[in-house]
Design a protein around this motif. Structure first.
Motif, PDB file in Angstrom:
ATOM      1  N   LEU A 118      13.490  33.697  18.883  1.00 46.26           N
ATOM      2  CA  LEU A 118      13.252  34.249  17.553  1.00 46.26           C
ATOM      3  C   LEU A 118      12.616  35.629  17.636  1.00 46.26           C
ATOM      4  CD1 LEU A 118      12.020  31.371  15.306  1.00 46.26           C
ATOM      5  CD2 LEU A 118      13.854  32.971  14.844  1.00 46.26           C
ATOM      6  N   GLY A 119      11.790  35.825  18.672  1.00 47.48           N
ATOM      7  CA  GLY A 119      11.189  37.145  18.848  1.00 47.48           C
ATOM      8  C   GLY A 119      12.257  38.205  18.997  1.00 47.48           C
ATOM      9  N   ALA A 120      13.391  37.806  19.594  1.00 48.38           N
ATOM     10  CA  ALA A 120      14.477  38.763  19.827  1.00 48.38           C
ATOM     11  C   ALA A 120      15.446  38.806  18.659  1.00 48.38           C
ATOM     12  CB  ALA A 120      15.217  38.385  21.107  1.00 48.38           C
ATOM     13  N   TYR A 121      15.011  38.308  17.487  1.00 50.45           N
ATOM     14  CA  TYR A 121      15.919  38.218  16.335  1.00 50.45           C
ATOM     15  C   TYR A 121      16.567  39.547  15.979  1.00 50.45           C
ATOM     16  CZ  TYR A 121      17.596  37.448  11.615  1.00 50.45           C
ATOM     17  OH  TYR A 121      18.390  37.382  10.498  1.00 50.45           O
ATOM     18  N   ARG A 123      17.338  41.937  17.874  1.00 47.46           N
ATOM     19  CA  ARG A 123      18.146  42.558  18.926  1.00 47.46           C
ATOM     20  C   ARG A 123      19.564  42.008  18.924  1.00 47.46           C
ATOM     21  NH1 ARG A 123      14.783  41.540  24.167  1.00 47.46           N
ATOM     22  NH2 ARG A 123      16.858  41.813  25.038  1.00 47.46           N
TER      23      ARG A 123
ATOM     24  N   LYS B 165      21.209  32.289  16.315  1.00 40.65           N
ATOM     25  CA  LYS B 165      20.120  33.161  15.898  1.00 40.65           C
ATOM     26  C   LYS B 165      19.778  32.952  14.424  1.00 40.65           C
ATOM     27  CE  LYS B 165      20.269  38.055  15.419  1.00 40.65           C
ATOM     28  NZ  LYS B 165      20.655  39.337  15.972  1.00 40.65           N
ATOM     29  N   LEU B 168      18.099  29.557  13.798  1.00 37.20           N
ATOM     30  CA  LEU B 168      16.683  29.606  14.175  1.00 37.20           C
ATOM     31  C   LEU B 168      15.892  30.365  13.118  1.00 37.20           C
ATOM     32  CD1 LEU B 168      16.802  30.309  18.021  1.00 37.20           C
ATOM     33  CD2 LEU B 168      16.092  28.212  16.897  1.00 37.20           C
ATOM     34  N   ALA B 169      16.479  31.452  12.629  1.00 38.39           N
ATOM     35  CA  ALA B 169      15.789  32.245  11.609  1.00 38.39           C
ATOM     36  C   ALA B 169      15.553  31.408  10.363  1.00 38.39           C
ATOM     37  CB  ALA B 169      16.603  33.485  11.269  1.00 38.39           C
ATOM     38  N   ALA B 172      12.727  29.095  11.038  1.00 41.83           N
ATOM     39  CA  ALA B 172      11.463  29.836  11.035  1.00 41.83           C
ATOM     40  C   ALA B 172      11.021  30.102   9.600  1.00 41.83           C
ATOM     41  CB  ALA B 172      11.615  31.140  11.802  1.00 41.83           C
ATOM     42  N   LEU B 183       8.673  38.561  12.214  1.00 40.16           N
ATOM     43  CA  LEU B 183       9.603  38.580  13.342  1.00 40.16           C
ATOM     44  C   LEU B 183      10.821  39.451  13.045  1.00 40.16           C
ATOM     45  CD1 LEU B 183       9.563  34.778  14.151  1.00 40.16           C
ATOM     46  CD2 LEU B 183       8.472  36.572  15.454  1.00 40.16           C
ATOM     47  N   GLY B 184      10.852  40.017  11.848  1.00 41.42           N
ATOM     48  CA  GLY B 184      11.980  40.873  11.489  1.00 41.42           C
ATOM     49  C   GLY B 184      13.078  40.139  10.753  1.00 41.42           C
ATOM     50  N   ILE B 185      12.778  38.916  10.294  1.00 39.28           N
ATOM     51  CA  ILE B 185      13.786  38.144   9.568  1.00 39.28           C
ATOM     52  C   ILE B 185      13.688  38.500   8.090  1.00 39.28           C
ATOM     53  CG2 ILE B 185      14.453  35.816   8.860  1.00 39.28           C
ATOM     54  CD1 ILE B 185      13.163  34.923  11.595  1.00 39.28           C
TER      55      ILE B 185
END
Lengths: 273, 297
Positions: A118-121, A123, B165, B168-169, B172, B183-185
């Motif tokens: 998730l940290g790499a979301y 990218r 991805k 998961l977002a 989250a 996290l940028g979501i």
């Protein structure tokens, strides 16, 4: 001599916060004109007592203020020459600033690896698995914990939170109290790794801390905040040798001031402004 | 005791239960990621089924083309519904948002009646054979397809939430919106996506049920029928939704069996799940898999 000359020349700040004021719920003013510069590749720390506005400053930078009904009402924040004070949190992450929030805030019902992914979301490249290995290199004990992240110990969760930040490949990480709730040994370990990451990866760090001792020793430059204002700033050396900092934040200080007679001056001096 | 009938009904229950599970999953998906109890869930089935019917009957497209077009239409429908109707409601009291979904439910039921009339319509013949014999049981081909589709959707959900991805977002965001943003979501996108997915998947169920029973207003009742399933499984558990769906499907048919054989009350089929709902709420208010809201003070 030439070395000294290069040192005097100020590095162009990566992030510069310029006289910002922050208001929550349209009435509660928390920051009253805060300015600070974070030069590229350095660790800068922001110290101060509870309620001084340290976390608010970080949230203003990372754009998370808006999720708490806060607003930058004056001043500006520029990152790499670009204004970010009106950006959404997700856009700030995309421009390279990643905040590790206070209290770790990992996703407890996911595994460590899912948290890292998730940290790499933001990218889109294919090197994510490689970077997970890199994070495991910094924090070997995370690799052994394959269960849910909620069952990790406090220290491991903090490591996971920092690892998750690394996964975004940010230019700058804002750390909000990484030492909170950790045992002294773990605090030491976490600070060592923070220093290592800064050195290895060249990631700039803005470190908000209550543990002034460790924070000042880890940092190149420091700011001290009180009631929404910056009251003192200086290099690591200047802060470590400053009598007030010694007395208020590092413990010890000058023997003479311990007497009752000087208590008044202590109180007066504590306000600084 | 009529064992043949019992087994036939149990198989029916399982098949229908899987569909309930799929519909319940959509409901849970929306609830988990946006905290909205979607009373218009049944209308997603209704709208999807009618749109597909229109593609097949008015435009005379082949079934699979019409079906895929329906899915595309419903994805856009869900996303637009979220963006236009529900996004402005972010931050408003949750009860207002729930009232809006009830309003949407009434609106779309009426709209469908206005466009397509009040009479039930059946789909054109899709399969050459209506039913096949499997191990002595009479199974409708449409049911076989529905089972395959339901299992496929469940597997797809699993992979989506475990490995993609965006899945998961979404998890989250369901866990903590502020963390997700840090996290940028984009929470807005996640909300829109969850409504889009819910509408698309529900429409699939609507079309499948429409193939068997025809398209009519009764499809929207499905949205109410999944409540027992969702509550049994726990409002915020996708696995619970599947387990709850299958349980309710089988229970319905068992009730039907015992009613037709012994009690002769009539209508047990429709009512039994709601008795179960009552009993569950008595003993396990958070359902089998739901998160118990325990707070440390």
């Amino acid at each position: 001599m030439s070395q000294a000359a290069t040192k005097i020349e100020p590095a162009k700040p990566l992030l510069s916060v310029n006289n910002i004021e922050v208001v929550y719920d349209e009435v509660i003013q928390v920051l009253r004109g805060v300015s600070l510069d974070v030069p590229e590749g350095e660790i800068v720390t922001l110290l101060g007592p509870n309620g001084a506005g340290k976390s608010t400053t970080l949230k203003a930078i990372s754009g998370l203020l808006k999720t708490e009904n806060g607003e930058v009402t004056r001043g500006d924040i520029t990152f790499m020459g670009e204004r970010i004070d009106s950006k959404n949190a997700e856009d700030v992450v995309r421009s390279g600033v990643f905040q590790v929030m206070e209290g770790r805030r990992i996703i407890e019902d996911m595994t460590s690896i899912e948290n890292l992914k998730l940290g790499a979301y933001t990218r889109n490249d294919k090197q994510i698995n490689q970077d997970i290995e890199m994070v495991f290199n910094y924090f070997p004990r995370l690799k052994e914990r394959t269960g849910l992240a909620g069952y990790l110990s406090g220290g491991e969760q903090q490591m996971l939170a920092i690892g998750r930040a690394l996964m975004a490949r940010p230019k700058m990480i804002c750390l909000d109290e990484p030492s909170m709730g950790l045992s002294p040994l773990l605090v030491k370990e976490v600070f060592e790794i923070i220093g290592k990451i800064n050195k290895d990866q060249g990631i700039t760090m803005l470190l908000v801390e209550q543990n002034a001792n460790y924070a000042i020793r880890a940092a190149d430059y420091g700011y001290i905040m009180e009631s929404g204002k910056i009251v003192l700033d200086g290099t690591q050396e200047q802060l470590l040798n400053n009598e007030d900092v010694k007395e208020f934040y590092l413990g010890g200080g000058n023997e003479e001031r311990k007497s009752f007679k000087n208590l008044k001056s202590y109180k007066r001096r504590k306000r600084w402004l | 005791m009529n064992f043949e009938l019992l087994i036939q009904l149990l198989v029916n229950g399982l098949i229908v239960g899987l569909l309930y599970g799929v519909i319940a999953m959509c409901f849970v998906l929306v609830y988990k990621s946006t905290q909205i109890v979607n009373f218009a869930q049944g209308e997603f089935l209704l709208v999807g089924a009618w749109v597909c019917w229109a593609f097949l009957v008015y435009m005379e497209l082949p079934f699979f083309v019409g079906f895929l077009l329906t899915l595309a239409f419903m994805a856009a429908f869900g996303v637009l519904l979220q963006m236009i109707v529900l996004r402005p409601m972010i931050g408003e009291p949750i009860i207002s948002v729930i009232m809006i979904t009830i309003g949407l439910s009434i609106f779309f039921q009426a709209l469908m009646k206005w466009i397509f009339g009040v009479d039930p319509q059946s789909y054109p013949q899709v399969f050459d054979t209506q039913s096949v014999q499997i191990m002595g049981l009479n199974v409708e081909v449409a049911y076989l397809m529905s089972t395959a589709i339901a299992l496929f959707i469940m597997a797809a959900f699993y992979f989506f939430f475990k490995h993609s991805k965006h899945g998961l977002a979404m998890r989250a965001t369901a866990f903590d919106q502020q963390v997700a943003q840090s996290l940028g979501i984009s929470v807005k996108h996640v909300f829109a996506m969850s409504w889009g997915i819910a509408a698309t998947v529900s429409a699939t169920a609507g079309v499948v049920i429409g193939l068997v029973n025809g398209v009519s207003d009764s499809l929207s009742i499905m949205g109410i029928k999944v409540f027992p399933a969702v509550i049994l499984g726990g409002l915020d558990s996708i696995v619970g939704a599947i387990v709850g769906g299958i349980t309710i499907g089988i229970l319905e048919n068992l009730a039907e069996f015992f009613d037709s054989q012994y009690f002769h009350v009539g209508n047990m089929y429709d009512i039994a799940p709601f008795y179960v709902l009552l009993i569950i709420l008595w003993f396990k208010p958070y359902g089998l898999f739901g998160t118990q809201d325990i707070e440390r003070i």
